[in-house]
Write a protein that holds these residues in place. Structure first.
Motif, PDB file in Angstrom:
ATOM      1  N   UNK A  24      77.588  97.252   9.975  1.00 30.38           N
ATOM      2  CA  UNK A  24      77.828  97.531   8.565  1.00 30.38           C
ATOM      3  C   UNK A  24      77.038  98.776   8.167  1.00 30.38           C
ATOM      4  N   UNK A  25      77.686  99.726   7.530  1.00 30.34           N
ATOM      5  CA  UNK A  25      77.013 100.961   7.126  1.00 30.34           C
ATOM      6  C   UNK A  25      76.800 101.022   5.627  1.00 30.34           C
ATOM      7  N   UNK A  26      75.673 101.581   5.208  1.00 33.31           N
ATOM      8  CA  UNK A  26      75.451 101.894   3.798  1.00 33.31           C
ATOM      9  C   UNK A  26      75.165 100.710   2.894  1.00 33.31           C
ATOM     10  N   UNK A  27      74.730  99.565   3.445  1.00 32.26           N
ATOM     11  CA  UNK A  27      74.367  98.409   2.609  1.00 32.26           C
ATOM     12  C   UNK A  27      72.988  97.904   3.016  1.00 32.26           C
ATOM     13  N   UNK A  28      72.297  97.189   2.075  1.00 28.24           N
ATOM     14  CA  UNK A  28      71.008  96.567   2.390  1.00 28.24           C
ATOM     15  C   UNK A  28      71.243  95.182   2.990  1.00 28.24           C
ATOM     16  N   UNK A  29      70.258  94.704   3.771  1.00 24.93           N
ATOM     17  CA  UNK A  29      70.420  93.412   4.448  1.00 24.93           C
ATOM     18  C   UNK A  29      70.675  92.283   3.451  1.00 24.93           C
ATOM     19  N   UNK A  30      69.895  92.250   2.363  1.00 22.62           N
ATOM     20  CA  UNK A  30      70.064  91.134   1.432  1.00 22.62           C
ATOM     21  C   UNK A  30      71.430  91.236   0.741  1.00 22.62           C
ATOM     22  N   UNK A  31      71.921  92.453   0.544  1.00 23.56           N
ATOM     23  CA  UNK A  31      73.246  92.626  -0.047  1.00 23.56           C
ATOM     24  C   UNK A  31      74.339  92.072   0.852  1.00 23.56           C
ATOM     25  N   UNK A  32      74.213  92.350   2.165  1.00 25.47           N
ATOM     26  CA  UNK A  32      75.180  91.822   3.130  1.00 25.47           C
ATOM     27  C   UNK A  32      75.093  90.298   3.159  1.00 25.47           C
ATOM     28  N   UNK A  33      73.847  89.785   3.185  1.00 24.63           N
ATOM     29  CA  UNK A  33      73.645  88.337   3.275  1.00 24.63           C
ATOM     30  C   UNK A  33      74.253  87.638   2.061  1.00 24.63           C
ATOM     31  N   UNK A  34      74.013  88.205   0.865  1.00 24.33           N
ATOM     32  CA  UNK A  34      74.545  87.564  -0.336  1.00 24.33           C
ATOM     33  C   UNK A  34      76.076  87.634  -0.360  1.00 24.33           C
ATOM     34  N   UNK A  35      76.634  88.788   0.054  1.00 25.86           N
ATOM     35  CA  UNK A  35      78.090  88.930   0.051  1.00 25.86           C
ATOM     36  C   UNK A  35      78.741  87.923   0.996  1.00 25.86           C
ATOM     37  N   UNK A  36      78.034  87.595   2.081  1.00 29.84           N
ATOM     38  CA  UNK A  36      78.623  86.708   3.084  1.00 29.84           C
ATOM     39  C   UNK A  36      78.117  85.265   2.971  1.00 29.84           C
ATOM     40  N   UNK A  37      77.416  84.935   1.861  1.00 29.81           N
ATOM     41  CA  UNK A  37      76.753  83.625   1.812  1.00 29.81           C
ATOM     42  C   UNK A  37      77.740  82.469   1.851  1.00 29.81           C
ATOM     43  N   UNK A  38      78.911  82.610   1.233  1.00 25.58           N
ATOM     44  CA  UNK A  38      79.837  81.467   1.244  1.00 25.58           C
ATOM     45  C   UNK A  38      80.390  81.277   2.656  1.00 25.58           C
ATOM     46  N   UNK A  39      80.604  82.407   3.343  1.00 28.96           N
ATOM     47  CA  UNK A  39      81.058  82.326   4.739  1.00 28.96           C
ATOM     48  C   UNK A  39      80.002  81.616   5.577  1.00 28.96           C
ATOM     49  N   UNK A  40      78.734  81.988   5.362  1.00 26.41           N
ATOM     50  CA  UNK A  40      77.626  81.378   6.093  1.00 26.41           C
ATOM     51  C   UNK A  40      77.603  79.869   5.859  1.00 26.41           C
ATOM     52  N   UNK A  41      77.760  79.467   4.601  1.00 20.99           N
ATOM     53  CA  UNK A  41      77.699  78.035   4.278  1.00 20.99           C
ATOM     54  C   UNK A  41      78.775  77.271   5.030  1.00 20.99           C
ATOM     55  N   UNK A  42      79.961  77.839   5.097  1.00 22.81           N
ATOM     56  CA  UNK A  42      81.030  77.149   5.816  1.00 22.81           C
ATOM     57  C   UNK A  42      80.794  77.132   7.329  1.00 22.81           C
ATOM     58  N   UNK A  43      80.286  78.276   7.855  1.00 20.14           N
ATOM     59  CA  UNK A  43      80.073  78.374   9.299  1.00 20.14           C
ATOM     60  C   UNK A  43      79.042  77.377   9.770  1.00 20.14           C
ATOM     61  N   UNK A  44      78.033  77.126   8.907  1.00 20.11           N
ATOM     62  CA  UNK A  44      76.953  76.195   9.265  1.00 20.11           C
ATOM     63  C   UNK A  44      77.489  74.851   9.720  1.00 20.11           C
ATOM     64  N   UNK A  45      78.705  74.468   9.251  1.00 17.82           N
ATOM     65  CA  UNK A  45      79.254  73.156   9.602  1.00 17.82           C
ATOM     66  C   UNK A  45      79.968  73.164  10.955  1.00 17.82           C
ATOM     67  N   UNK A  46      80.365  74.333  11.439  1.00 18.88           N
ATOM     68  CA  UNK A  46      81.291  74.350  12.571  1.00 18.88           C
ATOM     69  C   UNK A  46      80.726  74.861  13.881  1.00 18.88           C
ATOM     70  N   UNK A  47      81.543  75.554  14.618  1.00 16.04           N
ATOM     71  CA  UNK A  47      81.182  76.020  15.954  1.00 16.04           C
ATOM     72  C   UNK A  47      80.659  77.442  15.940  1.00 16.04           C
ATOM     73  N   UNK A  48      80.414  77.967  14.741  1.00 15.69           N
ATOM     74  CA  UNK A  48      80.041  79.363  14.617  1.00 15.69           C
ATOM     75  C   UNK A  48      78.641  79.506  14.041  1.00 15.69           C
ATOM     76  N   UNK A  49      77.904  80.493  14.518  1.00 14.98           N
ATOM     77  CA  UNK A  49      76.658  80.842  13.847  1.00 14.98           C
ATOM     78  C   UNK A  49      76.695  82.326  13.506  1.00 14.98           C
ATOM     79  N   UNK A  50      75.921  82.673  12.501  1.00 16.13           N
ATOM     80  CA  UNK A  50      75.898  84.054  12.032  1.00 16.13           C
ATOM     81  C   UNK A  50      74.447  84.481  11.880  1.00 16.13           C
ATOM     82  N   UNK A  51      74.124  85.683  12.327  1.00 13.60           N
ATOM     83  CA  UNK A  51      72.763  86.205  12.144  1.00 13.60           C
ATOM     84  C   UNK A  51      72.851  87.643  11.666  1.00 13.60           C
ATOM     85  N   UNK A  52      71.856  88.032  10.883  1.00 11.88           N
ATOM     86  CA  UNK A  52      71.824  89.395  10.368  1.00 11.88           C
ATOM     87  C   UNK A  52      70.694  90.153  11.024  1.00 11.88           C
ATOM     88  N   UNK A  53      70.911  91.425  11.305  1.00 16.82           N
ATOM     89  CA  UNK A  53      69.804  92.209  11.773  1.00 16.82           C
ATOM     90  C   UNK A  53      69.892  93.616  11.220  1.00 16.82           C
TER      91      UNK A  53
END
Lengths: 411, 411
Positions: free
Chosen positions: A184-213
Motif C-alpha cells: 500500500x502506498x501513501x497511507x499511514x499504518x493506522x489508517x490502513x488498519x482502520x480502513x480494513x478493520x471490518x475485514x479483520x474482524x471477519x477474518x478472525x473467525x475463519x481460515x485467514x489471518x492478516x498482519x500489517x507492517x
C-alpha cells in the motif's frame, strides 16, 4: 515441517552487519510452505552455537544454520555440529581436491587455513561449494541440521538448490499455508488498519489471518490462509485481496514482488515510455532502486544527481531566478528539475527529489522534501514533511517519488 | 550486565523485512560495553513472545524487546509482558492525552485503535513516545525488560535516550570490554587471515580476541580487549592496531566509523578537492553511498547515472568510436566516463563504473566490471571479475570504485 533459522557470527551479534541471511531464508521457507518458528543469532562460540542448535531441534524439525563455515580460526560451526550430534570431524579428500582446483583456476596457491573447510562431521552429507565453503546436511534423531556459508550469494544458491527441495521432500503432505502481501502506498499504518478493520474482524473467525507492517515508505498487508489444499487456500486469499483492493483503491501498489519500482517499470513498459530522474537529497538512491530491477535499462534512461546548487543550474537548467527566489529546496525547483532531466536525458517522464535529509538544516527544516513529476500529461508535485533520521528521510523520499510516478502513470 | 535482543514481528519472521533493529541495538550495546548474548526473533504471537522473554531473562540480566507496540490487533507485546510478569494491563491516561494532542497537531482525529497504545503493565514505567507508541521499562525478579517500538527511528531515539543510560546505571563497575574494527579494502578474507595469522596466534594467549568478517566489498578485522580498566584495554587495542597496520599497509581503510565513503570524504576535504561520479551498472548506488555521509555536499558535486549507451555519449561525452570499438562495458568507456563527469560536473576528481550486474549478459559475462578515476594526478582504471548476484555485483562495484578513489587520493 517446522524450521528455525540460526545465524552464527560475532559480526552479527555485535551489529557489524544486518542479518539479511535470516530474512532471505525466512522468505524462502514461507514460499515453500514451511513454518518458521524463530530466528536466533549467536556469536562465534562453539558452546553457544551447540546449545542454540540443541534448543532449535527441541522445538522444530529442522535447523538451518548460516555462517561459521569459513577458513578462519573463529569459524566453528563444524565443531559445534559435531559436538551436538556426538560425531567426529573427518577431512573430506574430495573437498580438498575441489578447493585446490578452484584456487589453481584463479592462478593462486590455496592458503593452508582453507583446509579447515574440508572438514565435516562423520556421516554428514556435503553440499557442493559454490564459493569455497561446502555446506552440510546432518541428520540427528529424526531431525535435520543444514549448515550453509554466511556469504549471502553462496547461502542463497545452496538454499534454493538443496535445502528447500530437501525440506519439501521431508514434509510430504499436510496443510497448505499460502500467504500473499499487498503493498500500500501513501497511507499511514493506522489508517490502513482502520480502513480494513471490518475485514479483520471477519477474518478472525475463519481460515485467514492478516498482519500489517510498515517500513520503507509503504505499508504491507500480509494475508495468510491455511487449508487442506493449496487451491482452496489461494481462493481464500483471492477473496480477501478483492476486498482489500475495493476498500483501498489506487493506494494498492501491487502484491508480493510487485514493489513500487517493479510496478513503475511495468507501467512504463506498457506505455512504451522512458523515465529519467533528477536527485538532490536522495543522492542516487532513487536511480539505484529503479535499477535494482533486472531489465530496467529498457525504460530507465538514467539519473542526474545534482548535489549542489550550481549543478542544479548548469546541468538540469533550474533557473537562477528560481534558486534565488524559492531556493533549491522548493516545489518550483523540484518541478524544474523534473523538466530538466526529462529534457537532458531525452526521457518521456522526469521525476525529481529535493529536500533536507539532515542532520543539519539547509534553508529548511530537516524532513522538508519536494517531489515532482513531468511528462506528456503535464506536471505534478508534492511537498512533504517526513519524520525520521537522515537515512529514513532519504528512503521515504524515494518511495514517495516512485509512488508519485505510479499515480501519474495510472491516470 | 548481559543483555539479549528480542525482535517481535511476523513480518520479520517471514522475511518481509530485515532485522536491522537488532543490528542497531547490538552496535549500541557493544559501544556501551554491555555484553550481548543472543538475538531472537519471534512472530506476533503472545505465547511465543512470552516464552522468548522468559528464556532471555534466564540467560541475561536484561531483555530488550522491539516491535508489537503498535495500534493494530496483532501488536501483542504489551500482553506478553503482562503475562510473563503476572501483572494486569492498565490504561495510562497521560498517554491517552498525549496521543490525542499529537493527532490534533496534525489536524487529525485519533483512530480508536490507537487507544491500545496507552495500555501498559501495572507498575511499569512508560518511556515517552517520539512517534505514537510509548516504550516500557518493566522490572521483574531483579532483571529488566525494555519494550521499544519496532519503527526504527522511534526505537533508536528511546534506546539512546533511555535504555542505554539505564543499563549503564544498572551495570555499575566491572570489567571493561573495548572493541575496535579495522576496515580492509581490496583483499580476500583468507588473504587477510593468513597475513595476520602470527598476530592471531599471539593474541590467543592474552586479553585480546580477533575476528574477521567479510561483506559489502571489504573485510573487517574486529579486535576486542578485556581489562579491569578501559584505559588498559584501549592500550592493548592500540598495540594490536599498530601491528595490523604495519602488516597490511595501505589496505587498511580506517577504523570503526571510518568507512570507505567517510575516508574518501576526509581525503577530499584535506585536499580541498571535489568529486563527481558517472555510473552505469550501479545506477546511483555510488552517489547514494557517498551522500550517506552528512556534510558530503561540501565535496560531492553529483553523479551522472547513464543507464543507456546514448546517455553515455550525449551527457558524458563518451566517444562513438569507443562505444563501437570497445563497447559500453570496457576500460576505455570507464575512463571516458570518469573524464566526462569531471568535465560536466566541474569536479576535481571523476570516478566511473560500468559493467554487467546480471542476471542477463550484456555483451560481456555477468560480473565483468570496469572502474576508473580521473583527476589532477592523471587517470587510473581497473577491470574486475566480480562474483555473486545482481545486488552483490553492484555493491562490490561501489566498494571497489570508492577504494580506487581512496588509493588515488593517497598517492
Amino acid at each position: 515441517v517446522r524450521a528455525e533459522v540460526l545465524a552464527v557470527g560475532t559480526e552479527l551479534l555485535l551489529g557489524d552487519i544486518a542479518n539479511t541471511n535470516a530474512q532471505h531464508i525466512a522468505t524462502s521457507l514461507a514460499r515453500a510452505g514451511v513454518d518458521c518458528l524463530r530466528h536466533v543469532c549467536v556469536g562465534d562460540n562453539e558452546e553457544r552455537i551447540a546449545r542454540a542448535i540443541e534448543e532449535g531441534l527441541e522445538r522444530a524439525d529442522a535447523v538451518i544454520v548460516t555462517g561459521g563455515l569459513g577458513p578462519t580460526q573463529d569459524d566453528v560451526t563444524r565443531e559445534a555440529i559435531a559436538r551436538v550430534t556426538g560425531r567426529a570431524l573427518i577431512t573430506d579428500e574430495a573437498v580438498v581436491r575441489a578447493l585446490e582446483t578452484r584456487f589453481a583456476q584463479f592462478g593462486r596457491t590455496m592458503p593452508p587455513s582453507n583446509l579447515r573447510q574440508a572438514q565435516r562431521p562423520e556421516g554428514s552429507v556435503a553440499i557442493d561449494a559454490v564459493g569455497t565453503a561446502p555446506g552440510l546436511i546432518v541428520e540427528h534423531g529424526g531431525r535435520v541440521i543444514y549448515a550453509l556459508p554466511g556469504v549471502p550469494w553462496e547461502m542463497k544458491d545452496m538454499l534454493a538448490s538443496t535445502v528447500i527441495p530437501d525440506l519439501q521432500r521431508r514434509s510430504g503432505r499436510g496443510a497448505s499455508i499460502v500467504s500473499r502481501v499487498l503493498r500500500i502506498g501513501g497511507m499511514a499504518e493506522s489508517g490502513v488498519a482502520d480502513a480494513l478493520s471490518s475485514l479483520w474482524d471477519r477474518l478472525g473467525q475463519g481460515h485467514l489471518t492478516m498482519a500489517f507492517l510498515a517500513g520503507g515508505g509503504e505499508i504491507r498487508v500480509r494475508l495468510t490462509a491455511k487449508s487442506s489444499t493449496a487451491d482452496e487456500a489461494s481462493s481464500f486469499l483471492d477473496e480477501a485481496e478483492r476486498e482489500v483492493r475495493s476498500t483501498l483503491g489506487d493506494a494498492v501498489v501491487g502484491r508480493d514482488e510487485q514493489t513500487l519500482e517493479v510496478v513503475v517499470g511495468e507501467l512504463l513498459s506498457e506505455r512504451g515510455w522512458t523515465l529519467g530522474a533528477a536527485e538532490s537529497l536522495t543522492g542516487g538512491l532513487l536511480g539505484a532502486r529503479i535499477t535494482s530491477v533486472p531489465g530496467s535499462s529498457e525504460y530507465f534512461r538514467g539519473s542526474l544527481v545534482a548535489y549542489t546548487t550550481d549543478v542544479k543550474h548548469n546541468v538540469l537548467g533550474v533557473a537562477s531566478s528560481t534558486l534565488e527566489k524559492s531556493g533549491a529546496v522548493s516545489e518550483a525547483a523540484a518541478r524544474e528539475m523534473a523538466a530538466g532531466t526529462r529534457r537532458v536525458l531525452e526521457a518521456d517522464v522526469g521525476v525529481a527529489t529535493t529536500g533536507v535529509a539532515g542532520p543539519a538544516e539547509h534553508g529548511a527544516p530537516v524532513g522538508s522534501v519536494f517531489i515532482a513529476v513531468d511528462g506528456p500529461a503535464g506536471a505534478d508535485a508534492r511537498g512533504l514533511k517526513l519524520p525520521g533520521d537522515r537515512s529514513t528521510v532519504r528512503e521515504l523520499t524515494v518511495s514517495a517519488a516512485l509512488n508519485l510516478v505510479r499515480l501519474y502513470l495510472l491516470e
